[in-house]
Design a protein around this motif. Structure first.
Motif, PDB file in Angstrom:
ATOM      1  N   UNK A 102      -5.157 -17.287  18.931  1.00  9.97           N
ATOM      2  CA  UNK A 102      -3.802 -16.988  19.392  1.00  9.97           C
ATOM      3  C   UNK A 102      -2.773 -17.620  18.458  1.00  9.97           C
ATOM      4  N   UNK A 103      -1.651 -16.911  18.269  1.00  9.80           N
ATOM      5  CA  UNK A 103      -0.559 -17.434  17.457  1.00  9.80           C
ATOM      6  C   UNK A 103       0.130 -18.579  18.198  1.00  9.80           C
ATOM      7  N   UNK A 104       0.405 -19.676  17.453  1.00  8.75           N
ATOM      8  CA  UNK A 104       1.186 -20.786  17.979  1.00  8.75           C
ATOM      9  C   UNK A 104       2.569 -20.841  17.347  1.00  8.75           C
ATOM     10  N   UNK A 105       2.680 -20.347  16.126  1.00  4.33           N
ATOM     11  CA  UNK A 105       3.974 -20.370  15.452  1.00  4.33           C
ATOM     12  C   UNK A 105       3.918 -19.433  14.253  1.00  4.33           C
ATOM     13  N   UNK A 106       5.087 -19.017  13.795  1.00  4.59           N
ATOM     14  CA  UNK A 106       5.197 -18.177  12.598  1.00  4.59           C
ATOM     15  C   UNK A 106       6.575 -18.413  12.000  1.00  4.59           C
TER      16      UNK A 106
ATOM     17  N   UNK B 137      10.016 -17.400   9.410  1.00  8.73           N
ATOM     18  CA  UNK B 137      10.841 -16.196   9.213  1.00  8.73           C
ATOM     19  C   UNK B 137      10.259 -15.228   8.197  1.00  8.73           C
ATOM     20  N   UNK B 138       9.574 -15.740   7.150  1.00  9.31           N
ATOM     21  CA  UNK B 138       8.981 -14.832   6.165  1.00  9.31           C
ATOM     22  C   UNK B 138       7.904 -13.968   6.809  1.00  9.31           C
ATOM     23  N   UNK B 139       7.175 -14.542   7.775  1.00 12.31           N
ATOM     24  CA  UNK B 139       6.179 -13.747   8.500  1.00 12.31           C
ATOM     25  C   UNK B 139       6.879 -12.641   9.293  1.00 12.31           C
ATOM     26  N   UNK B 140       7.996 -12.996   9.907  1.00 11.56           N
ATOM     27  CA  UNK B 140       8.742 -11.990  10.675  1.00 11.56           C
ATOM     28  C   UNK B 140       9.196 -10.847   9.774  1.00 11.56           C
ATOM     29  N   UNK B 141       9.638 -11.182   8.542  1.00 11.75           N
ATOM     30  CA  UNK B 141      10.077 -10.124   7.621  1.00 11.75           C
ATOM     31  C   UNK B 141       8.904  -9.276   7.153  1.00 11.75           C
ATOM     32  N   UNK B 142       7.744  -9.912   6.915  1.00 13.68           N
ATOM     33  CA  UNK B 142       6.582  -9.169   6.433  1.00 13.68           C
ATOM     34  C   UNK B 142       6.082  -8.184   7.480  1.00 13.68           C
ATOM     35  N   UNK B 143       5.994  -8.638   8.747  1.00 14.46           N
ATOM     36  CA  UNK B 143       5.408  -7.791   9.787  1.00 14.46           C
ATOM     37  C   UNK B 143       6.458  -7.030  10.590  1.00 14.46           C
TER      38      UNK B 143
ATOM     39  N   UNK C 243       8.415  -8.083  12.953  1.00 16.28           N
ATOM     40  CA  UNK C 243       8.287  -8.395  14.372  1.00 16.28           C
ATOM     41  C   UNK C 243       8.843  -9.790  14.625  1.00 16.28           C
ATOM     42  N   UNK C 244       9.659 -10.009  15.679  1.00 17.75           N
ATOM     43  CA  UNK C 244      10.174 -11.352  15.948  1.00 17.75           C
ATOM     44  C   UNK C 244       9.069 -12.298  16.411  1.00 17.75           C
ATOM     45  N   UNK C 245       9.275 -13.580  16.118  1.00 19.87           N
ATOM     46  CA  UNK C 245       8.288 -14.623  16.413  1.00 19.87           C
ATOM     47  C   UNK C 245       7.961 -14.693  17.898  1.00 19.87           C
TER      48      UNK C 245
ATOM     49  N   UNK D  78     -11.601 -24.791   4.702  1.00 20.28           N
ATOM     50  CA  UNK D  78     -10.654 -23.999   3.938  1.00 20.28           C
ATOM     51  C   UNK D  78     -11.154 -22.570   3.808  1.00 20.28           C
ATOM     52  N   UNK D  79     -10.232 -21.665   3.693  1.00 16.10           N
ATOM     53  CA  UNK D  79     -10.537 -20.271   3.383  1.00 16.10           C
ATOM     54  C   UNK D  79      -9.820 -19.948   2.083  1.00 16.10           C
ATOM     55  N   UNK D  80     -10.599 -19.666   1.053  1.00 14.64           N
ATOM     56  CA  UNK D  80     -10.012 -19.363  -0.235  1.00 14.64           C
ATOM     57  C   UNK D  80      -9.265 -18.042  -0.217  1.00 14.64           C
ATOM     58  N   UNK D  81      -8.505 -17.824  -1.270  1.00 19.33           N
ATOM     59  CA  UNK D  81      -7.687 -16.607  -1.319  1.00 19.33           C
ATOM     60  C   UNK D  81      -8.556 -15.348  -1.255  1.00 19.33           C
ATOM     61  N   UNK D  82      -8.162 -14.487  -0.347  1.00 19.60           N
ATOM     62  CA  UNK D  82      -8.820 -13.181  -0.215  1.00 19.60           C
ATOM     63  C   UNK D  82      -7.745 -12.104  -0.121  1.00 19.60           C
ATOM     64  N   UNK D  83      -8.037 -11.007  -0.744  1.00 19.15           N
ATOM     65  CA  UNK D  83      -7.089  -9.888  -0.682  1.00 19.15           C
ATOM     66  C   UNK D  83      -7.483  -8.963   0.457  1.00 19.15           C
ATOM     67  N   UNK D  84      -6.558  -8.736   1.352  1.00 20.99           N
ATOM     68  CA  UNK D  84      -6.812  -7.860   2.496  1.00 20.99           C
ATOM     69  C   UNK D  84      -5.642  -6.884   2.628  1.00 20.99           C
ATOM     70  N   UNK D  85      -5.888  -5.833   3.393  1.00 22.80           N
ATOM     71  CA  UNK D  85      -4.845  -4.843   3.657  1.00 22.80           C
ATOM     72  C   UNK D  85      -4.427  -4.980   5.116  1.00 22.80           C
ATOM     73  N   UNK D  86      -3.118  -5.141   5.323  1.00 25.22           N
ATOM     74  CA  UNK D  86      -2.582  -5.350   6.656  1.00 25.22           C
ATOM     75  C   UNK D  86      -1.618  -4.223   7.022  1.00 25.22           C
ATOM     76  N   UNK D  87      -1.465  -4.043   8.340  1.00 28.35           N
ATOM     77  CA  UNK D  87      -0.556  -3.018   8.847  1.00 28.35           C
ATOM     78  C   UNK D  87       0.600  -3.730   9.548  1.00 28.35           C
ATOM     79  N   UNK D  88       1.795  -3.728   8.969  1.00 27.37           N
ATOM     80  CA  UNK D  88       2.931  -4.374   9.623  1.00 27.37           C
ATOM     81  C   UNK D  88       3.184  -3.772  10.993  1.00 27.37           C
ATOM     82  N   UNK D  89       3.625  -4.641  11.926  1.00 32.62           N
ATOM     83  CA  UNK D  89       3.796  -4.194  13.316  1.00 32.62           C
ATOM     84  C   UNK D  89       5.052  -3.357  13.479  1.00 32.62           C
TER      85      UNK D  89
END
Length: 700
Positions: free
Chosen positions: A293-297, A299-305, A307-309, A341-352
C-alpha cells in the motif's frame, strides 16, 4: 627458674585446693614424666566437658585434648629446660571434639618429691569471636568504602559531593574532570558558583528547593559551565546525605549535549529528507512491503501519473492498474525477499490520469518507518530519452558509414606514408653505403698507391740491373746498392699492404655482420676496435678524435651487426650535430661491465649538448634539427629500436646545453631469441641487399 614447691607436702591441703578450684581459668595439675592428670578445677571440666573423676588419673594423650600434639611436646621441652611457658596460644579439644582457643601458662613444681606441671589455660574463644566480629564489621565497612570509592571514581557519569548550604565542592570524580575540564585540586574547596559550574545559578536553587520537597531528584535538565567557557546540556540526579553533621548534596551528572545534538540532527535530517522528497524532480513513493500500500508520494509522482496524492494513499499500484505487465510488479517486490535494494529496471507504466504509456527506470531500497518494513521507490521517466536514443542510433549508423569511408581513405593515405618512409629509409641506406664505400676507398687509396709507386720503382731498378748484368757492366757496388734499395722497397710494400689488409679485414667482418644479421659469440673489445677502424675515414676532416676504451674481457652472445649499426649511428650523429660550427671535438666510447650478465656502453662527446625541450623527442621518428639540410630524423629512432627490440637492452640520454651529451646503452650478455629479433627487425625496416652497415636504417 626453680620449680615451685607447695608450702605443705599434703596435696589435699585445704588452702591450695581452694585456690586451685577458685581460679577463673581452666587449671590442671599433671605429672611431668607421663602427663597423667592429678587434679583439674571446675572451669576445666566445664570448658572441656569432662567430669573431674573421669579426668583424674587419665593421660592427656588418652583424653585427646590436644588439637596439635606437638604443642604438648614443645611445652614439656621448654619446662624441662627450666623455662616457664607464658601465654602460649594452644587449641584444646572438648570431649565432643570442638576446638577451644586458649592462652596457656605453665610451670613445673614438686609435689611429694614428684615433678609436676601446673597449667592454667585462659579460654579466649569469646574474645576471638568478638575480634572476628569486629574484623568482619571493619572489613564490611572497608569493602563498602572501596565499593563506593570504586563506583565514585570509575563511574562514567560525573559525580560531585558538595555542601548543601553554600555549594562548596568536597569531592569530584575523574568523569567530572573530563566533563568540565577543571582539575580536581582546582575544584575542591571552591564553591560551584565561584568555579563557574552553574552559568545559570537559579538552576541550583531549583535543585535545592526540589530536594526539600522530595528525597531524591531525577533527570533534572540543566546547563553546566566548563573550564573553557563552553556550556554542556546535562541531566542531574541528586539526593542529600549527612556527613560529619553537615547536610551535603551528591549529584550524578549525565552529559546529554551530544545526545541532544543527535536528536536535533535527526530532526534536521528528517526535514531535509522531507524537503528532498517533495522537491525531487523525479517520482518518489513510499510503500509498505507487507501489503504494497502507498504511504506517501511526492509532487513529481503526481505529475507522472496524473493523479493527486490523497487518492492513492493506502491503495496499491496494482489496484490502480499502473502496470502494463503485472509480472514486473510482482518481480520487483519479490526482490526484497533476498535483498534490501532493487537495482534499476526499465518497466512500462500506465499513468492513471492521462493517456499513453511511460518508460521508466525503477529502483527501490528497503527502510524501516515506524517499525514497519517499507520501500522507497524512485521512478525516472525515460520516454523522451528513449525517443532521443532511437534518433541517435539512426545518426550513429549514418556516422559509422561515414567513418568507414574516412577510415578507408586514411588507410590508403597511411599506406602511401609507409611507402614514403620506406623510400626515405632506402635512400638513407644508399647514401650511407656511398659514404662508407667512398671513405674506405679513400682510406685504401694511400697504402695501395704507395705500394704501386714502390713496386714500379723496384721494377725499373730491376730492369737496369738486368741490363747491366747482360752487358757485363754489373759492378759489385751497383749490386749492393740494388739490394739495399730492394730491402727498403719491400719494407715499404709490407707496411702499406698490411695497412690495406687491416682495413679490408675490418671492413669485411663488419660487412659480413651487417649483411648476415646473424647471431654469434664475439668479444666486445674486438668488435668495437673493428668498428672504429671502419669509420675512421669520417675523422679525416677537422681535428675530431674517436677514443674507444677497453673493458675487461667480456664475450657476448648477441648480434654484432645491429651493435655496429648503433655504434655508427651514434658516432655519426655526434659528428653531424654535436660539433656543428666547431673544428675540433672528442668522442669517447667507454664499455663497462656491470655484472656477470650485463654491460654498459657510454657514447660521450664534448659538443654543444641537446636542449632540454628536445631530449624527450630525440628518439621519435622524423624528429631532426637539420630539416632541409640532409637530416631525416630516423637515425636515433632506429638506434632506439635496435637497442630495445633487437639487442634486448635500453638506452638513456643525459645532456646539458654546452656540456656535451652522453648516450648510455645497457645490454644483456645474451640477446633475445632470433624470432624476436626478426620480428623487431621487420617492424623497424625492410630488408636491403648488398654490403651495407645500414640494414636497420640510415645514418643521420
Amino acid at each position: 627458674m626453680p620449680p615451685l614447691t607447695p608450702p605443705h607436702s599434703d596435696t589435699t591441703d585445704t588452702g591450695f585446693s581452694a585456690l586451685f578450684q577458685l581460679m577463673p581459668d581452666m587449671a590442671a595439675l599433671a605429672t611431668l614424666d607421663d602427663d597423667q592428670l592429678i587434679d583439674v578445677n571446675d572451669n576445666w571440666c566445664a570448658a572441656l566437658g569432662y567430669e573431674r573423676d573421669e579426668s583424674i588419673g587419665s593421660n592427656c594423650r588418652e583424653l585427646r585434648i590436644w588439637h596439635d600434639p606437638d604443642d604438648l611436646r614443645q611445652i614439656r621441652a621448654e619446662l624441662l629446660a627450666g623455662h616457664t611457658v607464658v601465654d602460649r596460644p594452644v587449641v584444646l579439644l572438648t570431649k565432643a571434639g570442638t576446638p577451644v582457643e586458649t592462652l596457656l601458662r605453665a610451670r613445673t613444681l614438686h609435689i611429694g618429691g614428684q615433678a609436676c606441671i601446673l597449667a592454667v589455660c585462659q579460654d579466649i574463644t569469646p574474645r576471638r569471636r568478638l575480634e572476628k566480629a569486629r574484623q568482619d564489621a571493619a572489613e564490611a565497612q572497608r569493602i563498602s568504602e572501596v565499593m563506593f570509592s570504586t563506583a565514585f571514581h570509575s563511574s562514567p557519569e560525573a559525580i560531585t559531593l558538595s555542601r548543601l548550604k553554600d555549594g562548596k565542592l568536597l569531592a569530584v570524580n575523574p568523569a567530572f574532570v573530563t566533563l568540565t575540564g577543571w582539575e580536581r585540586d582546582t575544584a575542591l574547596g571552591t564553591t560551584a558558583h565561584a568555579l563557574g559550574l552553574w552559568p545559570y545559578p537559579e538552576e541550583r536553587v531549583a535543585i535545592v528547593e526540589l530536594l526539600q520537597e522530595h528525597a531524591v531528584l531525577r533527570d533534572f535538565q540543566c546547563t553546566l559551565g566548563t573550564a573553557d567557557g563552553s556550556h554542556r546540556d546535562c541531566l542531574v540526579n541528586a539526593s542529600t546525605v549527612d556527613i560529619a553533621g553537615q547536610t551535603c548534596l551528591i549529584c550524578i551528572i549525565r552529559d546529554v549535549t551530544d545526545q541532544k545534538a543527535a536528536v536535533a540532527s535527526l530532526h534536521d535530517s528528517q526535514n531535509k529528507f522531507s524537503t528532498i522528497f517533495n522537491s525531487a524532480p523525479f517520482a518518489l513513493a513510499l510503500t509498505r512491503i507487507r501489503d504494497r500500500a502507498y504511504l506517501d508520494a511526492n509532487p513529481a509522482w503526481e505529475r507522472l501519473f496524473g493523479c493527486p496524492r490523497d487518492e492513492i494513499i493506502t491503495r496499491t499500484s496494482g489496484e490502480l492498474g499502473c502496470w502494463l505487465d503485472p509480472a514486473d510488479y510482482d518481480d520487483l517486490y519479490a526482490c526484497f525477499a533476498t535483498s534490501d535494494e532493487v537495482g534499476q529496471r526499465e518497466v512500462r507504466l500506465r499513468p492513471i490520469g492521462r493517456s499513453g504509456t511511460a518508460n521508466c527506470l525503477v529502483s527501490a531500497r528497503r527502510l524501516r518507518v515506524r517499525g514497519e518494513d517499507c520501500a522507497l521507490w524512485s521512478m525516472v521517466d525515460i520516454s523522451e530519452l528513449r525517443r532521443v536514443q532511437a534518433h541517435i542510433e539512426d545518426l550513429n549508423q549514418s556516422l559509422e558509414r561515414r567513418v568507414a569511408e574516412r577510415t578507408a581513405e586514411l588507410t590508403k593515405a597511411l599506406g602511401i606514408l609507409h611507402q614514403t618512409q620506406e623510400e626515405l629509409i632506402r635512400s638513407e641506406k644508399m647514401a650511407a653505403l656511398g659514404s662508407l664505400v667512398a671513405g674506405i676507398a679513400h682510406e685504401l687509396n694511400t697504402p695501395i698507391g704507395n705500394s704501386v709507386t714502390v713496386a714500379s720503382t723496384l721494377a725499373a731498378r730491376t730492369d737496369d740491373l738486368v741490363a747491366a748484368y747482360s752487358g757485363g757492366k754489373l759492378r759489385r757496388a751497383d749490386f749492393d746498392r740494388f739490394t739495399e734499395d730492394a730491402r727498403h722497397a719491400v719494407d715499404l710494400l709490407m707496411r702499406s699492404l698490411l695497412r690495406a689488409e687491416e682495413l679490408v679485414r675490418s671492413f669485411k667482418q663488419v660487412a659480413v655482420d651487417q649483411t648476415s644479421e646473424q647471431r654469434r659469440r664475439f668479444d666486445l673489445n674486438e668488435v668495437l676496435r673493428e668498428m672504429a677502424i671502419t669509420i675512421s675515414p669520417m675523422f679525416k676532416h677537422g681535428e675530431f678524435t674517436l677514443e674507444v676504451r677497453e673493458a675487461g674481457a667480456f664475450t657476448l652472445d648477441s648480434y654484432p651487426g645491429p651493435l655496429g649499426q648503433v655504434f655508427t649511428n651514434l658516432v655519426t650523429n655526434a659528428l653531424l650535430h654535436a660539433f656543428e660550427g666547431r673544428t675540433r671535438g672528442r668522442i669517447t666510447v667507454t664499455p663497462q661491465v656491470v655484472d656477470a650478465d650485463t654491460l654498459q656502453i657510454e657514447f660521450a662527446d664534448d659538443g654543444l649538448g641537446i636542449p632540454v625541450a628536445d631530449q624527450r623527442r630525440i628518439f621519435d621518428p622524423f624528429f631532426t634539427t637539420r630539416l632541409g639540410r640532409g637530416g631525416t630524423g630516423l637515425g636515433l629512432h632506429i638506434v632506439y629500436n635496435l637497442v630495445t627490440q633487437v639487442l634486448g637492452g635500453r638506452i638513456t640520454v643525459h645532456s646539458s646545453p654546452g656540456a656535451g651529451t652522453r648516450f648510455i646503452l645497457t645490454l644483456p650478455r645474451t640477446a633475445p631469441a632470433r624470432s624476436e629479433v626478426r620480428a623487431a627487425t621487420e617492424a623497424t625496416t625492410g630488408a636491403g641487399p648488398g654490403l651495407n652497415f645500414d640494414d636497420f636504417g640510415p645514418i643521420i
